[in-house]
Scaffold this motif. Structure first.
Motif, PDB file in Angstrom:
ATOM      1  N   GLY A  54      10.498   5.466  -6.509  1.00  0.00           N
ATOM      2  CA  GLY A  54       9.795   4.812  -5.425  1.00  0.00           C
ATOM      3  C   GLY A  54       8.413   4.266  -5.836  1.00  0.00           C
ATOM      4  O   GLY A  54       7.933   4.493  -6.935  1.00  0.00           O
ATOM      5  N   THR A  55       7.846   3.526  -4.887  1.00  0.00           N
ATOM      6  CA  THR A  55       6.496   2.948  -5.097  1.00  0.00           C
ATOM      7  C   THR A  55       5.495   3.727  -4.249  1.00  0.00           C
ATOM      8  O   THR A  55       5.683   3.882  -3.022  1.00  0.00           O
ATOM      9  N   HIS A  56       4.487   4.180  -4.893  1.00  0.00           N
ATOM     10  CA  HIS A  56       3.460   4.965  -4.203  1.00  0.00           C
ATOM     11  C   HIS A  56       2.084   4.341  -4.450  1.00  0.00           C
ATOM     12  O   HIS A  56       1.902   3.508  -5.347  1.00  0.00           O
ATOM     13  N   GLY A  57       1.153   4.793  -3.626  1.00  0.00           N
ATOM     14  CA  GLY A  57      -0.211   4.270  -3.787  1.00  0.00           C
ATOM     15  C   GLY A  57      -1.270   5.299  -3.381  1.00  0.00           C
ATOM     16  O   GLY A  57      -1.000   6.235  -2.630  1.00  0.00           O
ATOM     17  N   ILE A  58      -2.451   5.061  -3.935  1.00  0.00           N
ATOM     18  CA  ILE A  58      -3.613   5.939  -3.643  1.00  0.00           C
ATOM     19  C   ILE A  58      -4.830   5.037  -3.368  1.00  0.00           C
ATOM     20  O   ILE A  58      -5.077   4.057  -4.073  1.00  0.00           O
ATOM     21  N   TRP A  59      -5.574   5.394  -2.330  1.00  0.00           N
ATOM     22  CA  TRP A  59      -6.854   4.729  -2.052  1.00  0.00           C
ATOM     23  C   TRP A  59      -7.992   5.685  -2.438  1.00  0.00           C
ATOM     24  O   TRP A  59      -7.994   6.841  -2.055  1.00  0.00           O
ATOM     25  N   TYR A  60      -8.926   5.142  -3.232  1.00  0.00           N
ATOM     26  CA  TYR A  60     -10.111   5.906  -3.642  1.00  0.00           C
ATOM     27  C   TYR A  60     -11.356   5.325  -2.962  1.00  0.00           C
ATOM     28  O   TYR A  60     -11.431   4.132  -2.635  1.00  0.00           O
ATOM     29  N   PHE A  61     -12.319   6.213  -2.855  1.00  0.00           N
ATOM     30  CA  PHE A  61     -13.624   5.785  -2.291  1.00  0.00           C
ATOM     31  C   PHE A  61     -14.696   5.892  -3.373  1.00  0.00           C
ATOM     32  O   PHE A  61     -14.808   6.914  -4.046  1.00  0.00           O
ATOM     33  N   GLY A  62     -15.461   4.861  -3.526  1.00  0.00           N
ATOM     34  CA  GLY A  62     -16.641   4.912  -4.402  1.00  0.00           C
ATOM     35  C   GLY A  62     -16.415   4.408  -5.796  1.00  0.00           C
ATOM     36  O   GLY A  62     -17.248   3.670  -6.322  1.00  0.00           O
ATOM     37  N   LEU A  92      -0.537   1.237   6.718  1.00  0.00           N
ATOM     38  CA  LEU A  92       0.171   0.330   7.613  1.00  0.00           C
ATOM     39  C   LEU A  92       1.156  -0.547   6.853  1.00  0.00           C
ATOM     40  O   LEU A  92       2.146  -1.028   7.419  1.00  0.00           O
ATOM     41  N   GLY A  93       0.881  -0.759   5.579  1.00  0.00           N
ATOM     42  CA  GLY A  93       1.750  -1.630   4.807  1.00  0.00           C
ATOM     43  C   GLY A  93       2.931  -0.877   4.204  1.00  0.00           C
ATOM     44  O   GLY A  93       2.935   0.346   4.084  1.00  0.00           O
ATOM     45  N   ASP A  94       3.929  -1.650   3.808  1.00  0.00           N
ATOM     46  CA  ASP A  94       5.121  -1.101   3.139  1.00  0.00           C
ATOM     47  C   ASP A  94       4.901  -1.288   1.641  1.00  0.00           C
ATOM     48  O   ASP A  94       4.916  -2.424   1.132  1.00  0.00           O
ATOM     49  N   LEU A  95       4.681  -0.153   0.950  1.00  0.00           N
ATOM     50  CA  LEU A  95       4.382  -0.242  -0.465  1.00  0.00           C
ATOM     51  C   LEU A  95       5.543  -0.859  -1.244  1.00  0.00           C
ATOM     52  O   LEU A  95       5.310  -1.515  -2.274  1.00  0.00           O
ATOM     53  N   HIS A  96       6.771  -0.660  -0.779  1.00  0.00           N
ATOM     54  CA  HIS A  96       7.917  -1.256  -1.470  1.00  0.00           C
ATOM     55  C   HIS A  96       7.861  -2.772  -1.384  1.00  0.00           C
ATOM     56  O   HIS A  96       8.412  -3.470  -2.245  1.00  0.00           O
ATOM     57  N   GLN A  97       7.180  -3.266  -0.313  1.00  0.00           N
ATOM     58  CA  GLN A  97       7.013  -4.705  -0.156  1.00  0.00           C
ATOM     59  C   GLN A  97       5.666  -5.163  -0.737  1.00  0.00           C
ATOM     60  O   GLN A  97       5.224  -6.286  -0.482  1.00  0.00           O
ATOM     61  N   ARG A  98       5.096  -4.229  -1.531  1.00  0.00           N
ATOM     62  CA  ARG A  98       3.812  -4.493  -2.195  1.00  0.00           C
ATOM     63  C   ARG A  98       2.682  -4.749  -1.168  1.00  0.00           C
ATOM     64  O   ARG A  98       1.743  -5.485  -1.419  1.00  0.00           O
ATOM     65  N   TYR A 116     -11.022   1.381  -3.462  1.00  0.00           N
ATOM     66  CA  TYR A 116     -10.169   0.912  -4.558  1.00  0.00           C
ATOM     67  C   TYR A 116      -8.726   1.381  -4.318  1.00  0.00           C
ATOM     68  O   TYR A 116      -8.494   2.508  -3.865  1.00  0.00           O
ATOM     69  N   PHE A 117      -7.783   0.518  -4.695  1.00  0.00           N
ATOM     70  CA  PHE A 117      -6.358   0.876  -4.558  1.00  0.00           C
ATOM     71  C   PHE A 117      -5.765   1.105  -5.953  1.00  0.00           C
ATOM     72  O   PHE A 117      -6.021   0.345  -6.886  1.00  0.00           O
ATOM     73  N   ARG A 118      -4.917   2.192  -6.021  1.00  0.00           N
ATOM     74  CA  ARG A 118      -4.215   2.529  -7.265  1.00  0.00           C
ATOM     75  C   ARG A 118      -2.706   2.539  -6.992  1.00  0.00           C
ATOM     76  O   ARG A 118      -2.232   3.236  -6.084  1.00  0.00           O
ATOM     77  N   ALA A 119      -2.016   1.726  -7.763  1.00  0.00           N
ATOM     78  CA  ALA A 119      -0.549   1.661  -7.617  1.00  0.00           C
ATOM     79  C   ALA A 119       0.108   2.715  -8.519  1.00  0.00           C
ATOM     80  O   ALA A 119      -0.258   2.864  -9.690  1.00  0.00           O
ATOM     81  N   ASP A 120       1.082   3.410  -7.956  1.00  0.00           N
ATOM     82  CA  ASP A 120       1.813   4.470  -8.698  1.00  0.00           C
ATOM     83  C   ASP A 120       3.300   4.135  -8.631  1.00  0.00           C
ATOM     84  O   ASP A 120       3.949   4.324  -7.597  1.00  0.00           O
ATOM     85  N   LEU A 121       3.823   3.601  -9.762  1.00  0.00           N
ATOM     86  CA  LEU A 121       5.233   3.220  -9.808  1.00  0.00           C
ATOM     87  C   LEU A 121       6.091   4.245 -10.528  1.00  0.00           C
ATOM     88  O   LEU A 121       7.282   4.020 -10.753  1.00  0.00           O
ATOM     89  N   GLY A 122       5.463   5.392 -10.828  1.00  0.00           N
ATOM     90  CA  GLY A 122       6.196   6.463 -11.487  1.00  0.00           C
ATOM     91  C   GLY A 122       6.023   6.423 -12.990  1.00  0.00           C
ATOM     92  O   GLY A 122       5.853   5.364 -13.595  1.00  0.00           O
ATOM     93  N   GLY A 123       6.056   7.597 -13.570  1.00  0.00           N
ATOM     94  CA  GLY A 123       5.877   7.693 -15.008  1.00  0.00           C
ATOM     95  C   GLY A 123       4.484   7.243 -15.402  1.00  0.00           C
ATOM     96  O   GLY A 123       3.475   7.583 -14.771  1.00  0.00           O
ATOM     97  N   ALA A 124       4.479   6.461 -16.471  1.00  0.00           N
ATOM     98  CA  ALA A 124       3.202   5.960 -16.959  1.00  0.00           C
ATOM     99  C   ALA A 124       2.776   4.676 -16.268  1.00  0.00           C
ATOM    100  O   ALA A 124       1.714   4.114 -16.561  1.00  0.00           O
ATOM    101  N   ASN A 125       3.549   4.195 -15.342  1.00  0.00           N
ATOM    102  CA  ASN A 125       3.247   2.921 -14.679  1.00  0.00           C
ATOM    103  C   ASN A 125       2.319   3.141 -13.464  1.00  0.00           C
ATOM    104  O   ASN A 125       2.726   3.038 -12.307  1.00  0.00           O
ATOM    105  N   MET A 126       1.136   3.500 -13.761  1.00  0.00           N
ATOM    106  CA  MET A 126       0.081   3.654 -12.737  1.00  0.00           C
ATOM    107  C   MET A 126      -1.110   2.766 -13.136  1.00  0.00           C
ATOM    108  O   MET A 126      -1.465   2.684 -14.320  1.00  0.00           O
ATOM    109  N   TYR A 127      -1.655   2.145 -12.103  1.00  0.00           N
ATOM    110  CA  TYR A 127      -2.727   1.200 -12.428  1.00  0.00           C
ATOM    111  C   TYR A 127      -3.741   1.172 -11.273  1.00  0.00           C
ATOM    112  O   TYR A 127      -3.351   1.000 -10.101  1.00  0.00           O
TER     113      TYR A 127
END
Length: 560
Positions: A54-62, A92-98, A116-127
């Motif tokens: 799956g596609t996951h995400g993280i929001w950071y502050f600062g 509110l958004g659908d991460l699978h729909q980016r 800041y937004f961080r995309a987590d696509l699993g494994g080493a594919n985090m950005y």
């Protein structure tokens, strides 16, 4: 070399892949406190990557670096977030729909900052994307105020309210506009980068009287208790519109006075006190005071207060009158003039108020009284009677002063009526009296001699006397002269008198003095009477003696 050949294509592939990690978020977004905010977000990742579990995400502050442990605002894998965001955030958004759009509820000013937004696509594919969205949480609305508000020029003030909370729609109201001249209101709605701002513009023409007055903008959400207000004080720039100074005044010489000046302007003016072209004092303020001590008449005049603040200039003047007693008058020098000359006598002085000038001659009023600082006394064809002391007297309510000079009138000698010859006991006395300036010299002329100095001989006594401008000559002749037809003595005496301006000679007539003639007459009559009395007495005595002798003789003849 083959290794290098293999490495270069690999680096190109990696570089191409990294360039495909992108995110689109609004650079700036705002919200009111206690409301909510939606941060729109869309991201991209390389097409060659397949999400793992799956596609996951993280929001950071600062900050965007996980290794620095920034506060977690939202995390799709777990509910573990920073304490200040618990129960407040929602994806509110659908991460699978980016779509990574984030909702934050019940925000406070402490939530202002970069997200800041961080995309987590699993494994080493985090950005973690370096782009951020900066949230500004407002506790009052923004009002766009021009850097400079100038009186009598149209002014626009705009109030902004963010509209980034789906459940709440703001409304804007202007406050304290009742005193404004013909205010106009207009609204606008601006959407940019998926953010929205509601605005309301107030347009009017400010006047100097509006400077310092309050205006307000109120933002509220209907059917809630959320109300936000901001007040501003109008800073209206205007040229000096009034310059107040003391009223014109009168002060005594030697006293002190304070001149005040107050200028109504914004910004405060450069105020200066001017005396003629001389600047006496200046300051940048709303008022200024000029102190003048030990005043002199030279300081009398127009004082001007000038206010200049760059937007305009204005001035007001006053007249300061310095009162003082008359100064010692300036008059002509003493002079010597010839009889018949015409003169202009000048008298000038200074005093405040203007003094009255009075001309006096030997203490008596001459001419007219003049209320001015200059008086001219004209004397036409001066006579000897014009000789004397002339004084100019200056007077005003504060004192008096005077100056004097002498006029000496020179003129040809004039014979006085008292000049004559008279019979005296010793003979004949002749008196010659003449007046003139310079004092005249007197000479007597007899048929056979000229007498010019005090002298005496057997025939006459002569002397002279001078008193001021009058000369007296006297001669006594011991011979009474020959008799003329009227029985009086014949007198041939001439008197000559002269000075620088003329000579004259007159024949002195003999005048019988009544007292002397009466004495002669009475004396003659008295002498005759005495002689007659003596004769009568002698005759009477003689007659009596004769009778006595006859009687005695007769008795002697009588018998016993």
């Amino acid at each position: 070399m083959w290794c290098l050949d293999l490495l270069l294509p690999l680096l190109l592939i990696i570089n191409d892949a990294s360039c495909q990690w992108n995110v689109w978020v609004p650079r700036d977004i705002s919200a009111m406190t206690n409301s909510c905010v939606v941060i729109p977000c869309t991201f991209m990742y390389p097409s060659g990557i397949r999400p793992y579990r799956g596609t996951h995400g993280i929001w950071y502050f600062g900050q965007p670096y996980p290794q620095l442990f920034p506060p977690v605002v939202f995390k799709s894998r777990t509910d573990v977030v920073h304490e200040s965001y618990k129960g407040r955030t929602k994806m509110l958004g659908d991460l699978h729909q980016r779509n990574c759009t984030l909702l934050i509820n019940n925000i406070g000013t402490e939530h202002s900052g970069k997200y800041y937004f961080r995309a987590d696509l699993g494994g080493a594919n985090m950005y973690t994307f370096p782009d951020f969205s900066e949230l500004k949480v407002l506790d009052q609305p923004n009002i766009d105020v021009p850097e400079e508000i100038i009186s009598d020029e149209s002014l626009e003030l705009t109030c902004y309210a963010p509209d980034n909370c789906p459940d709440l729609t703001p409304e804007i109201q202007w406050m304290y506009t009742d005193y404004l001249p013909d205010p106009e209101f207009s609204s606008d709605y601006l959407e940019e980068s998926n953010t929205a701002v509601l605005s309301s513009t107030l347009t009017f023409t400010p006047r100097p009287m509006h400077n310092g007055q309050l205006l307000g903008c109120r933002v509220f959400y209907p059917n809630t208790t959320l109300v936000y207000e901001r007040l501003i004080s109008l800073d209206i720039k205007y040229a000096p519109r009034s310059v107040w100074v003391n009223v014109s005044s009168e002060v005594m010489e030697g006293s002190s006075v304070m001149l005040h000046c107050e200028v109504d302007s914004n910004p405060p003016s450069r105020i200066s006190w001017m005396f003629g072209d001389e600047e006496l004092l200046w300051d940048t303020a709303s008022n200024i005071s000029l102190s003048l001590d030990d005043l002199t008449p030279a300081q009398e005049g127009i004082y001007t207060c000038v206010g200049d603040n760059g937007y305009g200039i204005m001035n007001t003047s006053l007249y300061l009158a310095v009162k003082y007693p008359p100064r010692e008058p300036l008059v002509n020098d003493s002079m010597t003039v010839l009889e018949g000359s015409s003169l202009a006598l000048h008298c000038s002085t200074q005093g405040s108020p203007a003094p009255t000038l009075t001309w006096l001659k030997d203490g008596e009023l001459v001419g007219t009284i003049t209320a001015d600082e200059l008086s001219v006394l004209e004397i036409l064809e001066i006579t000897p009677q014009g000789d004397g002391q002339y004084r100019c007297l200056a007077e005003n309510e504060h004192g008096r002063a005077s100056s004097s000079f002498n006029i000496t009138v020179e003129y040809a000698p004039v014979l006085l009526e008292e000049s004559k010859c008279t019979v005296v006991r010793e003979g004949v006395q002749c008196v010659c009296i003449a007046t003139g300036n310079p004092e005249p010299t007197i000479e007597f002329y007899l048929p056979d001699v000229n007498i010019t100095i005090n002298e005496s001989d057997g025939r006459y006594n002569f002397y002279t006397h001078t008193d001021g401008h009058t000369s007296t000559g006297m001669i006594k002749l011991r011979e009474k002269g020959e008799r003329v037809d009227n029985g009086g003595p014949a007198v041939n005496v001439h008197c000559s008198f002269y000075n620088t301006y003329g000579r004259e000679s007159v024949h002195l007539e003999l005048q019988q003095e009544k007292k002397y003639m009466m004495a002669v007459i009475v004396g003659t009559i008295g002498g005759v009477a005495v002689i007659a009395f003596i004769i009568a007495a002698v005759r009477y005595v003689g007659h009596n003696n004769k009778n006595l002798r006859q009687s005695c003789w007769a008795q002697s003849l009588t018998p016993f």
